[in-house]
Write a protein that holds these residues in place. Sequence first.
Motif, PDB file in Angstrom:
ATOM      1  N   GLU A  50       0.845  -1.177   0.000  1.00 22.92           N
ATOM      2  CA  GLU A  50       0.000   0.000   0.000  1.00 22.92           C
ATOM      3  C   GLU A  50       0.891   1.242   0.000  1.00 22.92           C
ATOM      4  O   GLU A  50       2.105   1.155   0.210  1.00 22.92           O
ATOM      5  N   ALA A  84       1.465   3.529   2.071  1.00 15.11           N
ATOM      6  CA  ALA A  84       2.215   3.761   3.305  1.00 15.11           C
ATOM      7  C   ALA A  84       3.252   2.687   3.579  1.00 15.11           C
ATOM      8  O   ALA A  84       4.008   2.782   4.548  1.00 15.11           O
ATOM      9  N   ASN A  94      -5.504  -7.909   6.192  1.00 15.52           N
ATOM     10  CA  ASN A  94      -5.582  -6.474   6.458  1.00 15.52           C
ATOM     11  C   ASN A  94      -7.026  -5.988   6.544  1.00 15.52           C
ATOM     12  O   ASN A  94      -7.301  -4.957   7.159  1.00 15.52           O
ATOM     13  N   GLU A 100      -8.950  -2.594  12.249  1.00 13.11           N
ATOM     14  CA  GLU A 100      -9.786  -1.425  12.482  1.00 13.11           C
ATOM     15  C   GLU A 100      -9.030  -0.166  12.042  1.00 13.11           C
ATOM     16  O   GLU A 100      -7.798  -0.188  11.891  1.00 13.11           O
ATOM     17  N   PRO A 101      -9.736   0.944  11.808  1.00 12.45           N
ATOM     18  CA  PRO A 101      -9.087   2.157  11.269  1.00 12.45           C
ATOM     19  C   PRO A 101      -7.852   2.605  12.045  1.00 12.45           C
ATOM     20  O   PRO A 101      -6.833   2.957  11.443  1.00 12.45           O
ATOM     21  N   GLN A 102      -7.906   2.609  13.370  1.00  8.86           N
ATOM     22  CA  GLN A 102      -6.747   3.056  14.152  1.00  8.86           C
ATOM     23  C   GLN A 102      -5.569   2.115  13.944  1.00  8.86           C
ATOM     24  O   GLN A 102      -4.420   2.551  13.810  1.00  8.86           O
ATOM     25  N   ARG A 143      -4.953   0.365  11.304  1.00  7.52           N
ATOM     26  CA  ARG A 143      -4.406   0.540   9.960  1.00  7.52           C
ATOM     27  C   ARG A 143      -3.399   1.685   9.919  1.00  7.52           C
ATOM     28  O   ARG A 143      -2.484   1.687   9.075  1.00  7.52           O
ATOM     29  N   ASN A 144      -3.552   2.657  10.802  1.00  6.97           N
ATOM     30  CA  ASN A 144      -2.576   3.736  10.878  1.00  6.97           C
ATOM     31  C   ASN A 144      -1.262   3.267  11.485  1.00  6.97           C
ATOM     32  O   ASN A 144      -0.195   3.809  11.181  1.00  6.97           O
ATOM     33  N   VAL A 145      -1.345   2.263  12.356  1.00  9.82           N
ATOM     34  CA  VAL A 145      -0.155   1.733  13.031  1.00  9.82           C
ATOM     35  C   VAL A 145       0.558   0.701  12.165  1.00  9.82           C
ATOM     36  O   VAL A 145       1.793   0.614  12.155  1.00  9.82           O
ATOM     37  N   PRO A 165       1.569   0.188   9.039  1.00 12.97           N
ATOM     38  CA  PRO A 165       2.737   0.425   8.183  1.00 12.97           C
ATOM     39  C   PRO A 165       4.061   0.474   8.933  1.00 12.97           C
ATOM     40  O   PRO A 165       5.133   0.361   8.329  1.00 12.97           O
ATOM     41  N   ASN A 171      -4.237  -5.514  16.773  1.00 15.77           N
ATOM     42  CA  ASN A 171      -5.694  -5.518  16.681  1.00 15.77           C
ATOM     43  C   ASN A 171      -6.243  -6.934  16.484  1.00 15.77           C
ATOM     44  O   ASN A 171      -7.229  -7.153  15.796  1.00 15.77           O
ATOM     45  N   PRO A 213       7.093   7.906   5.871  1.00 14.45           N
ATOM     46  CA  PRO A 213       5.763   8.174   6.399  1.00 14.45           C
ATOM     47  C   PRO A 213       5.290   9.564   6.014  1.00 14.45           C
ATOM     48  O   PRO A 213       6.095  10.491   5.927  1.00 14.45           O
TER      49      PRO A 213
END
Length: 295
Positions: free
Chosen positions: A178, A180, A188, A192-194, A196-198, A200, A268, A294
């Motif tokens: 992806e 990132a 994947n 959860e959204p949070q 997914r930020n972690v 990468p 997660n 990043p």
Amino acid sequence: MKIIRRKSELRDLTKNWHQTGDTIGVVLTMGALHDGHLSLVKAALSRADRVIVTIFVNPRQFNNPEDLAKYPKTEDSDARILGPLEIDVLYIPEPEEIYPTDFSTTISVSGVSAGLCGGDRPGHFDGVATVVTKLLLQTDADFTFFGEKDFQQLQVVRRVVADLDLKTEIVACPTVREDAGLAMASRNLRLEPQARNVAPGLGRALDDAANAIARGESVAQALDTARQTLRAAGFDAVDYFELRGDPDLQPLMSADRPGRLFVAAWLNGVRLIDNLPVKVGSDLPTGSDKMPEPA
């Protein structure tokens, strides 16, 4: 694109293809298709006259029943995604086509299956080796395409094909990421959204460790720093972060020959894996696999 669920129908088709001189390329999947899978399909379309994509969620490679139950099952959307690529067959075998009631054979690979995911998931690679062998025989594949993201699995499959004298040529394709830097994987979808930020951060930790080793830092120190970085970033646990030889996957304590960094970490409730090559005498692991900065 024709959808086939019975091996007898598939074999009639592949027999005709080979009789007319066509080659067959196969992409084996468990569904929940993403761009990584599609890159394998495109590679198959460029190499073979006929292309088969398989979807089979293989219960024998799951050592955790809960993990099997949660695995994404998206057959209808997978078929829609494949439609524009104009493959010849989508093979979605019924369970009894793979494991009939009297099935009693298991293929086990030693050496490259030891440690890493083989250590953390007992029986996993026996299940992989068995189902891959069956699907390669059922599809009569001339070529089969695997991503390097599951590098240990790739080495297991190579060993099976070589040791059992299967006619299939294994074609390895680069990991697709992806924007990132997270390696694409069906799991994947469960993040959860949070998270997914972690996520990468897994790829960045690999890249940082590979660069540190290339600069001359000790392997032990680079790996220890990487594990600490992942925990600080919010990963729940790190199953392994190791340097292994390429292609034998033997543990390395120094980067005195070509190797790869391998990582598996939990986030997660999802187990994520990735790997990155480390080249001896290079300032960077590789140009094409280098992680993006990043945002």
